[in-house]
Design an enzyme around this catalytic site. Structure first.
Site, PDB file in Angstrom:
ATOM      1  N   VAL A  48      55.120  41.175  23.352  1.00  0.00           N
ATOM      2  CA  VAL A  48      55.054  41.076  24.823  1.00  0.00           C
ATOM      3  C   VAL A  48      53.765  40.406  25.317  1.00  0.00           C
ATOM      4  CG1 VAL A  48      56.629  43.008  25.208  1.00  0.00           C
ATOM      5  CG2 VAL A  48      54.168  43.445  25.166  1.00  0.00           C
ATOM      6  N   ARG A  49      52.869  40.067  24.389  1.00  0.00           N
ATOM      7  CA  ARG A  49      51.676  39.302  24.791  1.00  0.00           C
ATOM      8  C   ARG A  49      52.045  37.845  25.094  1.00  0.00           C
ATOM      9  NH1 ARG A  49      46.659  41.359  23.735  1.00  0.00           N
ATOM     10  NH2 ARG A  49      46.040  39.651  25.106  1.00  0.00           N
TER      11      ARG A  49
ATOM     12  N   ARG B 201      53.337  35.477  27.231  1.00  0.00           N
ATOM     13  CA  ARG B 201      53.612  35.552  28.669  1.00  0.00           C
ATOM     14  C   ARG B 201      54.693  34.623  29.159  1.00  0.00           C
ATOM     15  NH1 ARG B 201      47.530  34.363  29.493  1.00  0.00           N
ATOM     16  NH2 ARG B 201      48.041  33.343  27.529  1.00  0.00           N
TER      17      ARG B 201
ATOM     18  N   GLN C  94      63.031  45.870  27.289  1.00  0.00           N
ATOM     19  CA  GLN C  94      62.723  46.751  26.161  1.00  0.00           C
ATOM     20  C   GLN C  94      63.161  48.178  26.442  1.00  0.00           C
ATOM     21  OE1 GLN C  94      58.567  46.844  25.082  1.00  0.00           O
ATOM     22  NE2 GLN C  94      58.945  48.036  23.240  1.00  0.00           N
TER      23      GLN C  94
ATOM     24  N   ARG D 118      56.338  61.289  25.797  1.00  0.00           N
ATOM     25  CA  ARG D 118      56.245  60.102  24.923  1.00  0.00           C
ATOM     26  C   ARG D 118      54.827  59.901  24.375  1.00  0.00           C
ATOM     27  NH1 ARG D 118      56.424  54.771  28.891  1.00  0.00           N
ATOM     28  NH2 ARG D 118      54.358  55.021  29.808  1.00  0.00           N
TER      29      ARG D 118
ATOM     30  N   ASN E 162      62.080  29.743  26.042  1.00  0.00           N
ATOM     31  CA  ASN E 162      62.535  28.374  25.800  1.00  0.00           C
ATOM     32  C   ASN E 162      62.062  27.926  24.407  1.00  0.00           C
ATOM     33  OD1 ASN E 162      59.902  27.058  26.032  1.00  0.00           O
ATOM     34  ND2 ASN E 162      60.046  27.508  28.228  1.00  0.00           N
TER      35      ASN E 162
ATOM     36  N   ARG F 155      60.199  25.590  23.352  1.00  0.00           N
ATOM     37  CA  ARG F 155      58.765  25.309  23.193  1.00  0.00           C
ATOM     38  C   ARG F 155      58.010  26.609  22.898  1.00  0.00           C
ATOM     39  NH1 ARG F 155      54.901  22.371  27.668  1.00  0.00           N
ATOM     40  NH2 ARG F 155      53.160  21.981  26.261  1.00  0.00           N
TER      41      ARG F 155
ATOM     42  N   HIS G  20      55.906  28.019  19.631  1.00  0.00           N
ATOM     43  CA  HIS G  20      54.543  28.554  19.757  1.00  0.00           C
ATOM     44  C   HIS G  20      54.449  29.947  19.110  1.00  0.00           C
ATOM     45  CE1 HIS G  20      50.585  29.177  21.437  1.00  0.00           C
ATOM     46  NE2 HIS G  20      50.980  30.302  21.999  1.00  0.00           N
TER      47      HIS G  20
ATOM     48  N   ARG H 280      52.769  33.652  14.897  1.00  0.00           N
ATOM     49  CA  ARG H 280      53.207  34.886  14.231  1.00  0.00           C
ATOM     50  C   ARG H 280      53.725  34.672  12.813  1.00  0.00           C
ATOM     51  NH1 ARG H 280      50.402  38.266  17.381  1.00  0.00           N
ATOM     52  NH2 ARG H 280      50.837  37.915  19.578  1.00  0.00           N
TER      53      ARG H 280
HETATM   54  C1  LIG Z   1      46.440  36.726  14.652  1.00  0.00           C
HETATM   55  C2  LIG Z   1      46.326  37.246  16.056  1.00  0.00           C
HETATM   56  C3  LIG Z   1      45.397  38.197  16.372  1.00  0.00           C
HETATM   57  C4  LIG Z   1      45.283  38.677  17.689  1.00  0.00           C
HETATM   58  N1  LIG Z   1      44.374  39.636  17.976  1.00  0.00           N
HETATM   59  C5  LIG Z   1      44.235  40.097  19.227  1.00  0.00           C
HETATM   60  C6  LIG Z   1      43.280  41.099  19.575  1.00  0.00           C
HETATM   61  O1  LIG Z   1      42.553  41.589  18.734  1.00  0.00           O
HETATM   62  N2  LIG Z   1      43.217  41.536  20.856  1.00  0.00           N
HETATM   63  C7  LIG Z   1      44.007  41.003  21.845  1.00  0.00           C
HETATM   64  O2  LIG Z   1      43.887  41.412  23.006  1.00  0.00           O
HETATM   65  N3  LIG Z   1      44.937  40.063  21.553  1.00  0.00           N
HETATM   66  C8  LIG Z   1      45.082  39.596  20.290  1.00  0.00           C
HETATM   67  N4  LIG Z   1      46.038  38.651  20.019  1.00  0.00           N
HETATM   68  C9  LIG Z   1      46.893  38.168  21.090  1.00  0.00           C
HETATM   69  C10 LIG Z   1      46.433  36.769  21.598  1.00  0.00           C
HETATM   70  O3  LIG Z   1      45.160  36.860  22.207  1.00  0.00           O
HETATM   71  C11 LIG Z   1      47.419  36.210  22.624  1.00  0.00           C
HETATM   72  O4  LIG Z   1      47.453  37.028  23.759  1.00  0.00           O
HETATM   73  C12 LIG Z   1      48.827  36.109  22.081  1.00  0.00           C
HETATM   74  O5  LIG Z   1      48.819  35.577  20.797  1.00  0.00           O
HETATM   75  C13 LIG Z   1      49.654  35.209  22.989  1.00  0.00           C
HETATM   76  O6  LIG Z   1      49.207  33.882  22.773  1.00  0.00           O
HETATM   77  P1  LIG Z   1      49.207  32.776  23.886  1.00  0.00           P
HETATM   78  O7  LIG Z   1      48.418  33.216  25.048  1.00  0.00           O
HETATM   79  O8  LIG Z   1      48.830  31.460  23.255  1.00  0.00           O
HETATM   80  O9  LIG Z   1      50.765  32.657  24.142  1.00  0.00           O
HETATM   81  P2  LIG Z   1      51.700  32.796  25.404  1.00  0.00           P
HETATM   82  O10 LIG Z   1      51.310  33.883  26.313  1.00  0.00           O
HETATM   83  O11 LIG Z   1      53.011  32.849  24.738  1.00  0.00           O
HETATM   84  O12 LIG Z   1      51.532  31.455  26.167  1.00  0.00           O
HETATM   85  C14 LIG Z   1      51.930  30.209  25.611  1.00  0.00           C
HETATM   86  C15 LIG Z   1      50.958  29.150  26.048  1.00  0.00           C
HETATM   87  O13 LIG Z   1      51.096  28.980  27.462  1.00  0.00           O
HETATM   88  C16 LIG Z   1      49.829  28.710  28.030  1.00  0.00           C
HETATM   89  N5  LIG Z   1      49.514  29.782  28.973  1.00  0.00           N
HETATM   90  C17 LIG Z   1      50.155  30.980  29.110  1.00  0.00           C
HETATM   91  N6  LIG Z   1      49.609  31.691  30.095  1.00  0.00           N
HETATM   92  C18 LIG Z   1      48.610  30.954  30.599  1.00  0.00           C
HETATM   93  C19 LIG Z   1      47.648  31.159  31.623  1.00  0.00           C
HETATM   94  N7  LIG Z   1      47.623  32.283  32.351  1.00  0.00           N
HETATM   95  N8  LIG Z   1      46.775  30.185  31.869  1.00  0.00           N
HETATM   96  C20 LIG Z   1      46.757  29.031  31.151  1.00  0.00           C
HETATM   97  N9  LIG Z   1      47.626  28.769  30.144  1.00  0.00           N
HETATM   98  C21 LIG Z   1      48.530  29.717  29.879  1.00  0.00           C
HETATM   99  C22 LIG Z   1      48.821  28.645  26.880  1.00  0.00           C
HETATM  100  O14 LIG Z   1      48.725  27.302  26.453  1.00  0.00           O
HETATM  101  C23 LIG Z   1      49.495  29.487  25.818  1.00  0.00           C
HETATM  102  O15 LIG Z   1      49.069  29.166  24.511  1.00  0.00           O
HETATM  103  C24 LIG Z   1      46.150  38.170  18.711  1.00  0.00           C
HETATM  104  C25 LIG Z   1      47.094  37.213  18.362  1.00  0.00           C
HETATM  105  C26 LIG Z   1      47.198  36.740  17.073  1.00  0.00           C
HETATM  106  C27 LIG Z   1      48.264  35.718  16.751  1.00  0.00           C
END
Ligand SMILES: Cc1cc2nc3c(=O)[nH]c(=O)nc-3n(C[C@H](O)[C@H](O)[C@H](O)COP(=O)(O)OP(=O)(O)OC[C@H]3O[C@@H](n4cnc5c(N)ncnc54)[C@H](O)[C@@H]3O)c2cc1C
Length: 201
Positions: free
Chosen positions: A79-80, A82, A88, A142, A158, A160, A164, A169
């Site tokens: 769910v990280r 975005r 869920q 819970r 989507n 793309r 990503h 992952r």
């Molecule tokens: C190996 C690993 C370890 C991690 N460890 C931690 C941790 O310790 N603590 C923690 O908090 N998180 C952790 N994360 C989570 C990580 O920080 C990201 O939140 C998560 O991987 C989602 O990635 P993302 O933001 O690229 O992707 P998505 O949210 O899927 O977004 C896809 C892409 O869209 C663009 N985008 C999305 N939202 C925005 C925005 N608001 N502004 C500008 N561009 C945007 C960016 O280009 C982004 O890459 C970890 C992730 C991985 C893979």
């Protein structure tokens, strides 16, 4: 308390040829060549070139939903992402007394380690049942549930964004992925690659 295995179901019917043709048609609007449609091999080459030139926004014209059975820890990582959308299983609204909690073990635990965890989860179940019997609502009870609790989550994104998510992952572009999210995402990637190789090779 029972244990279940992680799994997934692709909820969106996937027609690989339709997907490539659709992306081709949408992308050709950029050049006003959408009326020039050749054989499927040409379409595949065209989409391959879009990806090579990082014209990635064209992949956003198609979305796929996947239902994933995983533990709450893995779901918390999913769910990280975005750009994706999620529905869920809710620990606020589901009551785990009657059916009992379902647990997912990481695949690399020994039999002994699994038994040790299961002993603990039985205690968790007893405490959960006790709190519910005392009139505490599931949304509060819970709090005693473990991260290993099975959850069901539908992830819609989507193409793309799916690329990503696989990048982070499975491939681990930004760091070593958690083994449990890698395990399930690898299987989903394999399925996507079988059906739409041009985009997920
Ligand atoms: C190996 C690993 C370890 C991690 N460890 C931690 C941790 O310790 N603590 C923690 O908090 N998180 C952790 N994360 C989570 C990580 O920080 C990201 O939140 C998560 O991987 C989602 O990635 P993302 O933001 O690229 O992707 P998505 O949210 O899927 O977004 C896809 C892409 O869209 C663009 N985008 C999305 N939202 C925005 C925005 N608001 N502004 C500008 N561009 C945007 C960016 O280009 C982004 O890459 C970890 C992730 C991985 C893979």
């Amino acid at each position: 308390m029972i244990t279940v295995k992680p799994s997934f179901v692709i909820e969106t019917p996937i027609d690989g040829e339709f997907i490539i043709r659709h992306i081709e048609k949408c992308a050709k609007t950029c050049y006003k060549t959408e009326h020039i449609i050749g054989g499927f091999e040409n379409a595949k080459m065209f989409v391959k070139n879009l990806i090579k030139r990082q014209h990635h926004s064209t992949l956003e014209h198609i979305s796929i939903s996947v239902r994933i059975i995983c533990d709450r820890g893995v779901a918390g990582e999913l769910v990280r992402h975005r750009i994706a959308s999620f529905s869920q299983e809710s620990t606020r609204y589901c009551n785990y007394v009657k059916k009992g909690i379902q647990i997912i073990h990481p695949s690399n635990l020994t039999k002994q380690q699994k038994i040790r965890r299961e002993d603990h989860f039985w205690t968790v179940q007893d405490l959960y049942d006790l709190e519910i019997a005392e009139g505490i609502k599931p949304e509060i009870a819970r709090g005693v549930l473990p991260l290993a609790l099975k959850t069901e989550i539908v992830v819609s994104a989507n193409l793309r964004e799916w690329r990503h998510m696989f990048d982070l992952r499975v491939t681990g572009t930004t760091g070593k992925p958690h083994p449990q999210i890698k395990e399930i995402m690898e299987k989903i990637l394999h399925e996507f690659r079988e059906r739409i190789p041009v985009i997920f090779d």
